[in-house]
Design an enzyme around this catalytic site. Structure first.
Site, PDB file in Angstrom:
ATOM      1  N   ARG A 110     -46.900 -42.975  10.326  1.00 19.77           N
ATOM      2  CA  ARG A 110     -45.344 -43.378  10.322  1.00 19.77           C
ATOM      3  C   ARG A 110     -44.260 -43.984  10.173  1.00 19.77           C
ATOM      4  O   ARG A 110     -43.353 -43.618   9.248  1.00 19.77           O
ATOM      5  CB  ARG A 110     -45.178 -42.938  12.253  1.00 19.77           C
ATOM      6  CG  ARG A 110     -45.500 -41.798  13.437  1.00 19.77           C
ATOM      7  CD  ARG A 110     -45.418 -42.747  14.704  1.00 19.77           C
ATOM      8  NE  ARG A 110     -44.871 -42.572  15.614  1.00 19.77           N
ATOM      9  CZ  ARG A 110     -44.357 -43.673  16.476  1.00 19.77           C
ATOM     10  NH1 ARG A 110     -45.814 -44.147  17.038  1.00 19.77           N
ATOM     11  NH2 ARG A 110     -43.211 -44.142  17.068  1.00 19.77           N
ATOM     12  N   LYS A 133     -34.256 -49.419  17.070  1.00 18.06           N
ATOM     13  CA  LYS A 133     -33.074 -48.708  17.715  1.00 18.06           C
ATOM     14  C   LYS A 133     -32.577 -48.371  18.340  1.00 18.06           C
ATOM     15  O   LYS A 133     -30.734 -48.417  18.202  1.00 18.06           O
ATOM     16  CB  LYS A 133     -33.190 -47.601  15.994  1.00 18.06           C
ATOM     17  CG  LYS A 133     -33.303 -47.851  14.836  1.00 18.06           C
ATOM     18  CD  LYS A 133     -33.208 -46.557  13.821  1.00 18.06           C
ATOM     19  CE  LYS A 133     -33.846 -45.676  14.069  1.00 18.06           C
ATOM     20  NZ  LYS A 133     -35.597 -45.763  13.961  1.00 18.06           N
ATOM     21  N   ARG A 156     -49.144 -49.694  22.703  1.00 20.08           N
ATOM     22  CA  ARG A 156     -48.173 -49.507  23.698  1.00 20.08           C
ATOM     23  C   ARG A 156     -49.354 -48.311  24.468  1.00 20.08           C
ATOM     24  O   ARG A 156     -50.147 -47.899  23.735  1.00 20.08           O
ATOM     25  CB  ARG A 156     -47.028 -47.914  23.146  1.00 20.08           C
ATOM     26  CG  ARG A 156     -46.271 -48.777  22.872  1.00 20.08           C
ATOM     27  CD  ARG A 156     -45.175 -47.403  22.713  1.00 20.08           C
ATOM     28  NE  ARG A 156     -44.171 -48.518  22.631  1.00 20.08           N
ATOM     29  CZ  ARG A 156     -42.909 -47.459  21.268  1.00 20.08           C
ATOM     30  NH1 ARG A 156     -43.147 -46.081  21.105  1.00 20.08           N
ATOM     31  NH2 ARG A 156     -42.130 -48.052  21.221  1.00 20.08           N
ATOM     32  N   ARG A 165     -31.899 -39.523   7.147  1.00 20.98           N
ATOM     33  CA  ARG A 165     -32.637 -39.455   6.937  1.00 20.98           C
ATOM     34  C   ARG A 165     -33.388 -39.013   5.750  1.00 20.98           C
ATOM     35  O   ARG A 165     -34.664 -39.487   5.581  1.00 20.98           O
ATOM     36  CB  ARG A 165     -34.049 -39.475   8.169  1.00 20.98           C
ATOM     37  CG  ARG A 165     -34.180 -37.882   8.539  1.00 20.98           C
ATOM     38  CD  ARG A 165     -34.821 -37.962   9.881  1.00 20.98           C
ATOM     39  NE  ARG A 165     -36.559 -38.826   9.270  1.00 20.98           N
ATOM     40  CZ  ARG A 165     -37.480 -38.958  10.703  1.00 20.98           C
ATOM     41  NH1 ARG A 165     -36.694 -38.979  11.586  1.00 20.98           N
ATOM     42  NH2 ARG A 165     -38.521 -40.004  10.521  1.00 20.98           N
ATOM     43  N   ARG A 196     -50.655 -42.431  23.072  1.00 21.14           N
ATOM     44  CA  ARG A 196     -50.369 -40.919  22.520  1.00 21.14           C
ATOM     45  C   ARG A 196     -51.386 -40.829  21.661  1.00 21.14           C
ATOM     46  O   ARG A 196     -51.163 -41.997  20.958  1.00 21.14           O
ATOM     47  CB  ARG A 196     -49.093 -41.239  22.649  1.00 21.14           C
ATOM     48  CG  ARG A 196     -48.020 -41.000  23.913  1.00 21.14           C
ATOM     49  CD  ARG A 196     -47.216 -40.540  23.342  1.00 21.14           C
ATOM     50  NE  ARG A 196     -46.488 -41.382  22.507  1.00 21.14           N
ATOM     51  CZ  ARG A 196     -45.166 -41.072  22.119  1.00 21.14           C
ATOM     52  NH1 ARG A 196     -44.191 -40.104  22.080  1.00 21.14           N
ATOM     53  NH2 ARG A 196     -45.699 -41.680  20.648  1.00 21.14           N
TER      54      ARG A 196
END
Ligand code: ZN
Length: 213
Positions: free
Chosen positions: A170, A13, A126, A88, A159
Site C-alpha cells: 500500500r 489524513k 492493527r 491521486r 485484516r
C-alpha cells in the site's frame, strides 16, 4: 479556501482533514467516503464504481473525477473545502484544476510526510475484534489479553490489508502514484510539506499555520 491533503495511508489524513475543515469553517470529504455515499444512494456513478470497490482495486478516473467535481460544485462547498484522497494522479489533478479554473484554483496542497518505517509501525499493528469490530493496536492501544477483545471477549484478527507485506505494498502504491503529484504541485508553488510524525495536535497546528501563509 480550497485545500487538498496528500499523505500515505497511516499519515492521519482523515483526522487532520476533519480538524482543519472545522478550524477553517469549511466542509471536508475523503474520496473514499464520496464513493461509499454514491453506492448507498445508488447513483449512476455509485453503480459504475461498485465492481472495482468489490474487487478492492482503484476506481477509474472517469468515475472518480465527476464524483469529486460534482461534490466541489455543490452549494455546501461554496465557502471552500478540505479534500483528502483526491487527486491521486496527474490526470485527476489536471481535471481538478480545469474544474476550479474559474474559482481561483486550489489554494493549498499540504503533504503530510511520515517515514516508511513509522507507517509500518502504525499500520501493521492493527487488530480488529471478529465479533464487535473494536479496533486495537499492538503498541498504542493493546488489548488486556493477547488476541482477545476487552469489550466482548471476541477473538481478534488482522485484516489482510493490515499485514506487514500488504502494508508495504500500500505504501509503495501511494509513493509511485503520488511522487509525480508532488512535482506537479511544486511547480504551481502551492505545496507545503508537514511533518506527520509529530503529535496529532502539533500536526494540526502546523497545517493551520501553512494555510494562513
Ligand atoms: Zn469485541
Amino acid at each position: 479556501m480550497k485545500v487538498v491533503l496528500l499523505g500515505p495511508p497511516g499519515a492521519g489524513k482523515g483526522t487532520q482533514a476533519g480538524r482543519l475543515a472545522d478550524s477553517l469553517g469549511v466542509t471536508n470529504a475523503a474520496s473514499g467516503d464520496l464513493l461509499r455515499e454514491h453506492q448507498r444512494k445508488g447513483t449512476e456513478l455509485g453503480k459504475l464504481a461498485r465492481p472495482y470497490m468489490e474487487r478492492g482495486v482503484l476506481v477509474p478516473d472517469d468515475v472518480t473525477i465527476p464524483m469529486v467535481t460534482d461534490w466541489i460544485s455543490a452549494p455546501e462547498q461554496s465557502k471552500g473545502f478540505v479534500l483528502d484522497g483526491f487527486p491521486r494522479n496527474i490526470a485527476q489533478a489536471e481535471a481538478f484544476d480545469a474544474e476550479l479554473a474559474d474559482k481561483g484554483g486550489i489554494d493549498h496542497v499540504l503533504c503530510i510526510n511520515v517515514s516508511e518505517e513509522e507507517l509500518l509501525r502504525r499500520l501493521s499493528g492493527r487488530w480488529l475484534c471478529r465479533n464487535c469490530q473494536s479496533a486495537y493496536h499492538e503498541e498504542f492501544s493493546p488489548p488486556q489479553k493477547a488476541e482477545e477483545c476487552d469489550r466482548c471477549g471476541g477473538k481478534l484478527y488482522q485484516r489482510d490489508d493490515d499485514r506487514p507485506e500488504a502494508v508495504k505494498t500500500r505504501i509503495e502504491v501511494y509513493l509511485n502514484e503520488t511522487e509525480p503529484l508532488i512535482g506537479y504541485y511544486s511547480d504551481a508553488s502551492i505545496l507545503r510539506k508537514i511533518d506527520g510524525e509529530a503529535p496529532i495536535d502539533e500536526v494540526a497546528r502546523a497545517l493551520m499555520a501553512a494555510v494562513r501563509i
